[in-house]
Design a protein around this motif. Structure first.
Motif, short mmCIF file in Angstrom:
data_model
loop_
_atom_site.label_atom_id
_atom_site.label_comp_id
_atom_site.label_asym_id
_atom_site.label_seq_id
_atom_site.Cartn_x
_atom_site.Cartn_y
_atom_site.Cartn_z
N LEU A 1 -42.14 23.88 -35.64
CA LEU A 1 -41.47 23.87 -36.95
C LEU A 1 -40.89 22.51 -37.30
O LEU A 1 -40.68 22.21 -38.47
CB LEU A 1 -40.35 24.91 -36.97
N GLY A 2 -40.59 21.71 -36.28
CA GLY A 2 -39.97 20.42 -36.53
C GLY A 2 -39.97 19.59 -35.26
O GLY A 2 -40.25 20.10 -34.17
N SER A 3 -39.65 18.30 -35.43
CA SER A 3 -39.60 17.41 -34.27
C SER A 3 -38.64 16.26 -34.53
O SER A 3 -38.25 15.99 -35.67
CB SER A 3 -41.00 16.86 -33.96
N VAL A 4 -38.30 15.59 -33.45
CA VAL A 4 -37.43 14.41 -33.51
C VAL A 4 -37.74 13.55 -32.29
O VAL A 4 -38.18 14.06 -31.26
CB VAL A 4 -35.94 14.83 -33.53
N THR A 5 -37.51 12.25 -32.42
CA THR A 5 -37.69 11.33 -31.30
C THR A 5 -36.32 10.80 -30.89
O THR A 5 -35.61 10.21 -31.69
CB THR A 5 -38.62 10.17 -31.69
N PHE A 6 -35.95 11.03 -29.62
CA PHE A 6 -34.67 10.61 -29.05
C PHE A 6 -34.92 9.37 -28.22
O PHE A 6 -35.82 9.36 -27.37
CB PHE A 6 -34.13 11.75 -28.18
N VAL A 7 -34.12 8.31 -28.45
CA VAL A 7 -34.32 7.05 -27.72
C VAL A 7 -32.99 6.46 -27.29
O VAL A 7 -31.93 6.80 -27.82
CB VAL A 7 -35.11 6.02 -28.56
N LEU B 1 -38.86 15.76 -29.05
CA LEU B 1 -38.45 17.15 -28.94
C LEU B 1 -39.06 17.94 -30.09
O LEU B 1 -39.21 17.40 -31.19
CB LEU B 1 -36.92 17.26 -28.99
N VAL B 2 -39.37 19.19 -29.84
CA VAL B 2 -39.89 20.05 -30.89
C VAL B 2 -39.04 21.31 -30.98
O VAL B 2 -38.51 21.81 -29.98
CB VAL B 2 -41.37 20.45 -30.66
N ALA B 3 -38.92 21.81 -32.20
CA ALA B 3 -38.35 23.12 -32.45
C ALA B 3 -39.52 24.05 -32.70
O ALA B 3 -40.39 23.77 -33.53
CB ALA B 3 -37.43 23.08 -33.67
#
Length: 169
Positions: free
Chosen positions: A62-68, A51-53
């Motif tokens: 501006l930012g990211s995260v990996t959801f699992v 996901l990205v912001a």
């Protein structure tokens, strides 16, 4: 700011900002290849949800995260009924603008939407103090039974947020 799934066009920006964020808080000093893992956004996206912001006005990532979910390639500590997120990173130039909070909230909403009972994460002991405060404000609590160490000298603390959902992920 908008949080959405990352597309291939976002991957270079996600790679750059993730490595920059981890370098900025000292988490890559003495690491053996973790920067390469952080920069490999295409593989993360193939085995989880990146996901990205994005700045709504300029389209800048501006930012990211990996959801699992448990049992997937990047899941490190989640068990049945739990979701997990990893590699949360905010571009150092965008820190303090609520980007991290928006990404965490998106992961919590995704987990709840999938019927997960909880979300688990880990933070490196002694690092990412602002991130840990963010997680604690969202209700994450320390679960020492989930602490682990992938490498000597890299101690990870387990945190968990009970979503109150019934049913496995």
């Amino acid at each position: 700011m908008v949080v959405r799934p990352a597309g291939p066009a976002d991957f270079p920006a996600v790679a750059r900002l993730t490595v920059a964020a981890y370098e900025a808080d000292g988490q890559l000093k003495g690491e053996n290849g973790y920067a390469v893992t952080l920069a490999d956004v295409a593989t993360r996206a193939a085995h989880g949800e990146v996901l990205v912001a994005v700045d709504a006005d300029h389209g800048q990532v501006l930012g990211s995260v990996t959801f699992v979910l448990p049992g997937t390639r990047y899941a490190e500590m989640s068990g049945p009924g739990e979701a997990e997120f990893r590699m949360l990173a905010v571009d150092p130039a965008a820190q303090g603008r609520g980007v991290g909070a928006a990404l965490v909230d998106a992961c919590l909403a995704r987990a709840a939407g999938l019927g997960c009972a909880a979300v688990v994460i880990c933070v490196r002991d002694g690092f990412a103090v602002p991130a840990r405060r963010l997680y604690e404000r969202r209700g994450f609590v320390r679960v020492p039974a989930k602490d682990w160490s992938p490498l000597p000298g890299v101690d990870l603390l387990g945190l968990r947020l009970d979503l109150g959902a019934a049913g496995p992920a």
